[in-house]
Design a protein around this motif. Structure first.
Motif, PDB file in Angstrom:
ATOM      1  N   GLY A 142      44.556  46.074 112.386  1.00 20.61           N
ATOM      2  CA  GLY A 142      43.200  46.435 111.990  1.00 20.61           C
ATOM      3  C   GLY A 142      42.490  47.306 113.000  1.00 20.61           C
ATOM      4  N   PHE A 143      42.944  47.264 114.262  1.00 21.54           N
ATOM      5  CA  PHE A 143      42.342  48.130 115.282  1.00 21.54           C
ATOM      6  C   PHE A 143      42.640  49.580 114.929  1.00 21.54           C
ATOM      7  CE2 PHE A 143      42.919  50.700 119.107  1.00 21.54           C
ATOM      8  CZ  PHE A 143      41.703  50.529 119.744  1.00 21.54           C
ATOM      9  N   ASN A 144      41.609  50.441 114.926  1.00 24.48           N
ATOM     10  CA  ASN A 144      41.825  51.853 114.610  1.00 24.48           C
ATOM     11  C   ASN A 144      40.842  52.715 115.381  1.00 24.48           C
ATOM     12  OD1 ASN A 144      39.440  52.730 112.636  1.00 24.48           O
ATOM     13  ND2 ASN A 144      40.060  50.644 112.080  1.00 24.48           N
ATOM     14  N   GLN A 145      41.203  53.963 115.548  1.00 31.34           N
ATOM     15  CA  GLN A 145      40.358  54.909 116.267  1.00 31.34           C
ATOM     16  C   GLN A 145      40.699  56.317 115.801  1.00 31.34           C
ATOM     17  OE1 GLN A 145      39.731  53.907 120.298  1.00 31.34           O
ATOM     18  NE2 GLN A 145      39.182  55.956 120.972  1.00 31.34           N
ATOM     19  N   THR A 146      39.694  57.160 115.711  1.00 34.04           N
ATOM     20  CA  THR A 146      39.899  58.558 115.330  1.00 34.04           C
ATOM     21  C   THR A 146      39.762  59.432 116.568  1.00 34.04           C
ATOM     22  OG1 THR A 146      39.034  58.171 113.102  1.00 34.04           O
ATOM     23  CG2 THR A 146      39.108  60.461 113.878  1.00 34.04           C
ATOM     24  N   ILE A 147      40.794  60.233 116.821  1.00 34.01           N
ATOM     25  CA  ILE A 147      40.848  61.103 118.001  1.00 34.01           C
ATOM     26  C   ILE A 147      41.102  62.527 117.544  1.00 34.01           C
ATOM     27  CG2 ILE A 147      41.985  61.553 120.208  1.00 34.01           C
ATOM     28  CD1 ILE A 147      42.944  58.611 120.138  1.00 34.01           C
ATOM     29  N   ASP A 148      40.158  63.408 117.771  1.00 29.86           N
ATOM     30  CA  ASP A 148      40.304  64.826 117.422  1.00 29.86           C
ATOM     31  C   ASP A 148      40.748  65.014 115.972  1.00 29.86           C
ATOM     32  OD1 ASP A 148      39.627  65.486 120.030  1.00 29.86           O
ATOM     33  OD2 ASP A 148      41.712  65.524 120.696  1.00 29.86           O
ATOM     34  N   GLY A 149      40.172  64.229 115.061  1.00 34.18           N
ATOM     35  CA  GLY A 149      40.482  64.360 113.642  1.00 34.18           C
ATOM     36  C   GLY A 149      41.717  63.607 113.194  1.00 34.18           C
ATOM     37  N   CYS A 150      42.402  62.932 114.102  1.00 34.84           N
ATOM     38  CA  CYS A 150      43.601  62.153 113.766  1.00 34.84           C
ATOM     39  C   CYS A 150      43.264  60.665 113.831  1.00 34.84           C
ATOM     40  CB  CYS A 150      44.743  62.472 114.727  1.00 34.84           C
ATOM     41  SG  CYS A 150      45.258  64.210 114.720  1.00 34.84           S
ATOM     42  N   GLU A 157      47.115  37.887 113.371  1.00 36.19           N
ATOM     43  CA  GLU A 157      47.059  36.518 113.899  1.00 36.19           C
ATOM     44  C   GLU A 157      48.158  35.635 113.309  1.00 36.19           C
ATOM     45  OE1 GLU A 157      45.285  35.410 116.336  1.00 36.19           O
ATOM     46  OE2 GLU A 157      44.287  37.339 116.598  1.00 36.19           O
ATOM     47  N   GLN A 158      48.454  35.803 112.006  1.00 37.74           N
ATOM     48  CA  GLN A 158      49.477  34.981 111.374  1.00 37.74           C
ATOM     49  C   GLN A 158      50.869  35.277 111.950  1.00 37.74           C
ATOM     50  OE1 GLN A 158      48.869  32.521 109.359  1.00 37.74           O
ATOM     51  NE2 GLN A 158      51.021  31.988 108.998  1.00 37.74           N
ATOM     52  N   ALA A 159      51.106  36.544 112.242  1.00 41.10           N
ATOM     53  CA  ALA A 159      52.405  36.924 112.829  1.00 41.10           C
ATOM     54  C   ALA A 159      52.595  36.263 114.189  1.00 41.10           C
ATOM     55  CB  ALA A 159      52.502  38.445 112.957  1.00 41.10           C
ATOM     56  N   ARG A 160      51.527  36.120 114.941  1.00 38.93           N
ATOM     57  CA  ARG A 160      51.633  35.504 116.263  1.00 38.93           C
ATOM     58  C   ARG A 160      51.981  34.022 116.170  1.00 38.93           C
ATOM     59  NH1 ARG A 160      47.588  39.393 117.141  1.00 38.93           N
ATOM     60  NH2 ARG A 160      48.237  40.854 118.767  1.00 38.93           N
ATOM     61  N   ILE A 161      51.701  33.441 115.018  1.00 39.33           N
ATOM     62  CA  ILE A 161      52.071  32.039 114.802  1.00 39.33           C
ATOM     63  C   ILE A 161      53.522  31.936 114.348  1.00 39.33           C
ATOM     64  CG2 ILE A 161      51.603  29.981 113.402  1.00 39.33           C
ATOM     65  CD1 ILE A 161      48.671  30.948 113.244  1.00 39.33           C
ATOM     66  N   LEU A 162      53.954  32.881 113.508  1.00 40.32           N
ATOM     67  CA  LEU A 162      55.286  32.823 112.917  1.00 40.32           C
ATOM     68  C   LEU A 162      56.394  33.268 113.861  1.00 40.32           C
ATOM     69  CD1 LEU A 162      54.523  34.246 109.347  1.00 40.32           C
ATOM     70  CD2 LEU A 162      54.968  31.869 109.969  1.00 40.32           C
ATOM     71  N   PHE A 163      56.094  34.253 114.717  1.00 42.28           N
ATOM     72  CA  PHE A 163      57.150  34.855 115.543  1.00 42.28           C
ATOM     73  C   PHE A 163      56.951  34.519 117.022  1.00 42.28           C
ATOM     74  CE2 PHE A 163      56.771  37.675 111.821  1.00 42.28           C
ATOM     75  CZ  PHE A 163      58.081  37.619 111.358  1.00 42.28           C
ATOM     76  N   ARG A 164      58.092  34.414 117.705  1.00 35.93           N
ATOM     77  CA  ARG A 164      58.050  34.161 119.144  1.00 35.93           C
ATOM     78  C   ARG A 164      57.710  35.454 119.882  1.00 35.93           C
ATOM     79  NH1 ARG A 164      63.538  31.301 120.801  1.00 35.93           N
ATOM     80  NH2 ARG A 164      62.406  31.248 122.791  1.00 35.93           N
ATOM     81  N   PRO A 165      57.102  35.357 121.081  1.00 36.38           N
ATOM     82  CA  PRO A 165      56.817  36.569 121.862  1.00 36.38           C
ATOM     83  C   PRO A 165      58.099  37.350 122.137  1.00 36.38           C
ATOM     84  CG  PRO A 165      55.662  34.676 122.780  1.00 36.38           C
ATOM     85  CD  PRO A 165      56.583  34.148 121.734  1.00 36.38           C
ATOM     86  N   GLY A 166      57.992  38.671 122.056  1.00 40.37           N
ATOM     87  CA  GLY A 166      59.160  39.529 122.271  1.00 40.37           C
ATOM     88  C   GLY A 166      59.143  40.700 121.320  1.00 40.37           C
ATOM     89  N   ASN A 167      60.326  41.108 120.890  1.00 39.17           N
ATOM     90  CA  ASN A 167      60.443  42.292 120.042  1.00 39.17           C
ATOM     91  C   ASN A 167      59.650  42.176 118.747  1.00 39.17           C
ATOM     92  OD1 ASN A 167      62.135  43.626 121.822  1.00 39.17           O
ATOM     93  ND2 ASN A 167      64.013  42.836 120.886  1.00 39.17           N
ATOM     94  N   ASP A 168      59.667  40.991 118.129  1.00 36.88           N
ATOM     95  CA  ASP A 168      59.020  40.843 116.821  1.00 36.88           C
ATOM     96  C   ASP A 168      57.511  40.735 116.899  1.00 36.88           C
ATOM     97  OD1 ASP A 168      61.146  41.108 115.111  1.00 36.88           O
ATOM     98  OD2 ASP A 168      61.734  39.011 115.262  1.00 36.88           O
ATOM     99  N   LEU A 169      56.944  40.786 118.090  1.00 38.98           N
ATOM    100  CA  LEU A 169      55.490  40.865 118.224  1.00 38.98           C
ATOM    101  C   LEU A 169      55.077  42.167 118.903  1.00 38.98           C
ATOM    102  CD1 LEU A 169      54.367  37.220 119.121  1.00 38.98           C
ATOM    103  CD2 LEU A 169      54.153  38.426 116.939  1.00 38.98           C
ATOM    104  N   SER A 170      55.991  43.136 118.948  1.00 38.81           N
ATOM    105  CA  SER A 170      55.622  44.445 119.498  1.00 38.81           C
ATOM    106  C   SER A 170      54.729  45.184 118.508  1.00 38.81           C
ATOM    107  CB  SER A 170      56.869  45.267 119.835  1.00 38.81           C
ATOM    108  OG  SER A 170      57.735  45.378 118.728  1.00 38.81           O
ATOM    109  N   ALA A 171      53.829  45.986 119.036  1.00 38.98           N
ATOM    110  CA  ALA A 171      52.798  46.626 118.218  1.00 38.98           C
ATOM    111  C   ALA A 171      53.373  47.797 117.423  1.00 38.98           C
ATOM    112  CB  ALA A 171      51.660  47.110 119.100  1.00 38.98           C
TER     113      ALA A 171
END
Length: 794
Positions: free
Chosen positions: A645-653, A662-676
């Protein structure tokens, strides 16, 4: 003429430079023309045709430099060892050139190869090979080889270019300057076998002596493991024996930031200290200077052999030896003439030396001292304790070397001007006590051990002084290399200061011109290139890094690669140089997808090297690596956490974080599956950066963000691993292009063949950093323009 060799030396250097630029093949016709011009100059001198002789010498030495470099370049390029190509391990036989160069994670051996086994058959082959030997838990002791040892070993050949990133790789140039034709890697010391029982060569004697001295240091300055030294021991080893491979990362950064690293890398200054120490000692025992000069000459040659002919020491010893020989022949020795002769001798022996930054710095520093020390000293007020002399020496050396340092190391430092005053004498004291310690260690170990205690405190003081001015960032900072014309302009106006004024206000005009070029060099007031969206996936080996350049010249860096068991820092050596080459002094947005070393390992270097506007990072704790990044960032840097949900507009992009929530952080362990997972939309172009998520996270993402996944370019998740890029995920993204970031010949087998087949079946165009090098997408009028570093190099 007080320096008759200056003009021939400059002409010879100019010829080499033209050969480097043109990369022309060797021709015997040029050799004949060179000989004809020099013969004509000889005859012209007999007939006193001075003007003609002048131009004939210029032409003859120019062609001599051009021809010699062309010949050596052709030989290097066509060398059999360099041309050898093979997948997997090969067997070699050869002789060790010098004892192992110790590093934190590996040892380096230089081997003169005599034979290789190709397709099961022995092939006679000749060339120098740089072999990296990984430290192994199965090997109880470090490698123990001496120069001259005959060895057989199994190794896999490495490409000449380590990485391909739209800017010249320093490795080919470095290998040429070291007369090395190929690089190789072996995973264990057990794959190297010594064939000879005894080594009775002169090289073996000096190599054994050096190793014995190293073992004394290792005993008194032990490190945390059998391969390393304590920080003080590593500094001592660097100062006395020229081995800086075991310096800690913290020590290197400390001395680099304050511009004092030249004190650790053994060079002309250290040879000058050794010469001064011997001269002072001999002066107490011997009256005749001629005898002292002869003994000094012998001592310098012995010292060069002791440090096994390292290029920086070899240069300095050649210069000092020629000066002493001049003193033996004539009491009146012209330093400029000695410097010119030294350059000619060294470049005849190895014309590739001119491409070596160390060679450039050595001669420019010495030339600056010869030309500018006296004028600067006369200008300064006379201060006690030789402060005026030390200041003049420091200013003169910096004036001559600063453009080269900024151009090659992208660092401006003024701290060294101040810190050199206490550090240079202290370095001399440490070296004096250090050489007494080495001698005592060999004859009376108990006395040597007592001296080691004094040395520890001296080196601690040496290191403490180095950080005095570290809090003052304005005294040391990084920036892009100045344009070549700016460097030329600076040196031109610097030389004009020496010319006698011929018109009114000439000195003022010269000083103003020098100030202008100096300010451009230290500020780089040039805007970054490009005014359209450009996204480059860099070749950082087995890791991830992408540079996003927005239309308004703001820049975002997403990850910076890294290695788990290697001291190589892609943030320092790959990502930073790419940004400097593009003209950036600031990173507006630094993004970490997750705190795994292959993504975040290079981020601390970026945080140190650039002003960072905002740092975006995941909510999961990154441990020591996260702490290092935060510590390196400025207090002014805005920190933001990445969540869906975090978003930002930079130079029209528009940049939006799609995952994790938040739900993913409950379902998955820290590591690759919680990478952004990030998406960038700019006009009709869209890019999906899928980090390292695997199939379960992909399914979850489809269930939550299916309508947002579509993109023209997909950064394939987890380097093309079989566990990622599932059919359902690929169908939802439906990309036209896929970029796979993987290291060449990586041990994981990435990218997986099933992933490649899946992408090809979907009609997706594939680009891979392991084969194509860096991949650049640039927004054009008719769509995306795609370029790869490999295609540019070809």
């Amino acid at each position: 003429m007080p320096a008759p060799l200056l003009l021939p030396a400059l002409s010879f250097i100019s010829g080499i430079i033209f050969s480097i630029i043109l990369k022309a093949g060797f021709s015997w016709h040029l050799v004949l023309l060179t000989g004809s011009l020099l013969a004509a100059a000889w005859f012209g001198y007999g007939f006193r045709k001075d003007r003609a002789v002048h131009w004939l010498i210029i032409g003859g030495f120019f062609l001599a430099g051009f021809s010699l470099h062309s010949l050596e370049y052709s030989r290097h390029q066509s060398n059999e060892l360099r041309q050898l190509r093979s997948e997997g391990y090969l067997d070699f036989r050869g002789r060790v050139v010098r004892s192992p160069d110790r590093r934190p994670d590996r040892d380096l051996l230089t081997i003169r190869v005599e034979a290789a086994w190709v397709a099961g058959a022995e092939k006679r082959i000749s060339g120098n090979l740089r072999l990296a030997v990984a430290h192994s838990s199965t090997a109880q002791e470090p490698l123990e080889f001496l120069a001259g040892d005959l060895v057989e070993f199994s190794a896999t050949l490495n490409p000449e270019e380590s990485f391909r990133n739209f800017f010249p790789d320093f490795m080919p140039r470095y290998l040429r300057s070291q007369r090395i034709q190929a690089r190789a890697f072996t995973k264990s010391p057990l794959l190297i076998k010594k064939l000879n029982r005894k080594n009775l060569t002169a090289a073996g004697f000096f190599s054994g002596l050096r190793r014995k001295l190293q073992q004394g240091i290792e005993k008194d300055f032990p490190g945390p493991d059998r391969f390393s030294l304590s920080p003080e021991g590593a500094v001592l080893e660097a100062l006395l024996l020229g081995a800086d491979g075991r310096l800690t990362k913290e020590t290197e950064l400390k001395f680099q930031k304050t511009g004092l690293y030249h004190l650790l890398a053994i060079s002309g200054a250290h040879v000058a200290v050794v010469t001064l120490l011997f001269y002072s000692f001999l002066g107490l025992l011997i009256i005749r200077k001629r005898t002292i000069h002869l003994i000094l000459l012998a001592a310098l040659i012995f010292y060069a052999f002791l440090v096994e002919g390292q290029p920086s020491v070899f240069r300095a010893v050649i210069m000092a030896s020629l000066f002493l020989l001049g003193k033996l022949i004539s009491a009146d020795t012209n330093l400029l003439n000695t410097l010119s002769l030294s350059a000619l001798v060294l470049l005849v022996l190895n014309p590739f030396s001119l491409e070596d930054v160390g060679f450039q710095l050595t001669f420019l520093a010495t030339l600056s001292l010869v030309l500018f020390f006296k004028p600067i000293f006369n200008f300064l007020p006379k201060l006690p304790l030789r402060i005026s002399e030390m200041t003049a020496l420091s200013l003169a050396a910096v004036a001559g070397t600063m453009p080269i340092i900024i151009s090659n190391f992208n660092r401006v430092t003024f701290a060294s001007l101040i810190l050199n005053l206490p550090e240079a004498p202290l370095m001399g004291l440490i070296m004096a006590v250090g050489y007494i310690y080495l001698a005592a260690n060999s004859l009376l170990p108990a006395a040597g051990h007592l001296l080691s205690l004094a040395l520890k405190w001296l080196i601690k003081l040496f290191s403490w002084i180095a950080v005095w001015l570290e809090p003052l960032d304005s005294l040391s900072y990084r920036l892009p290399a100045p344009p070549t014309l700016v460097v030329i302009g600076f040196y031109l106006f610097l030389l004009l200061l020496l010319i006698k004024p011929r018109f009114r206000l000439q000195k003022l005009f010269t000083a103003a011109g020098l100030a202008v070029f100096f300010l451009i060099m230290i500020t780089y007031p040039i805007r970054p290139r490009g005014d359209r969206l450009t996204i480059t996936f860099l070749d950082v080996g087995q890791g991830d890094s992408a540079v996003v350049e927005f239309p308004g010249r703001q820049v975002m860096v997403i990850d910076a690669g890294g290695f788990i068991q290697s001291s190589f820092d892609p943030g320092e050596s790959l990502v930073s140089p790419y940004l400097w080459q593009r003209g950036y002094k600031k990173i507006d947005y630094l993004v970490c997808s997750h705190f795994h070393p292959d993504h975040a390992g290079g981020l601390p270097a970026l945080a140190r090297n650039f002003r960072v506007g905002e740092f975006w990072f995941p909510e999961e704790q990154g441990g020591r690596l996260q702490e290092e990044i935060i510590r390196a960032l400025s207090r002014k840097t805005v920190k933001r956490t990445l969540r869906a949900g975090f978003n930002q507009t930079i130079d029209g992009c528009r940049i939006e974080v799609l995952y994790p929530d938040e739900q993913a952080r409950i379902l998955f362990r820290p590591g690759n599956d919680l990478s952004a997972v990030l998406k960038i939309d700019c006009g009709e172009q869209s890019f999906l950066f899928a980090a390292d998520i695997t199939a379960p996270a992909e399914e979850y993402l489809i269930s939550r963000q299916a309508e947002k996944l579509g993109a023209i370019v997909l950064k394939v998740p987890h380097h093309g691993s079989r566990s990622s890029t599932s059919p359902g995920f690929l169908d939802k993204v439906s990309p036209c292009w896929a970029v796979i970031t993987a290291g060449r010949n990586n041990i994981y087998g990435f990218p997986d063949s099933q992933v490649l087949e899946r992408l090809e079946a979907a009609g997706v165009e594939i680009r891979r950093t392991d084969r194509d090098g860096a991949v650049r997408f640039e927004q054009g009028q008719a769509g995306l323009v795609i370029r790869t570093a490999a295609s540019v190099a070809d």
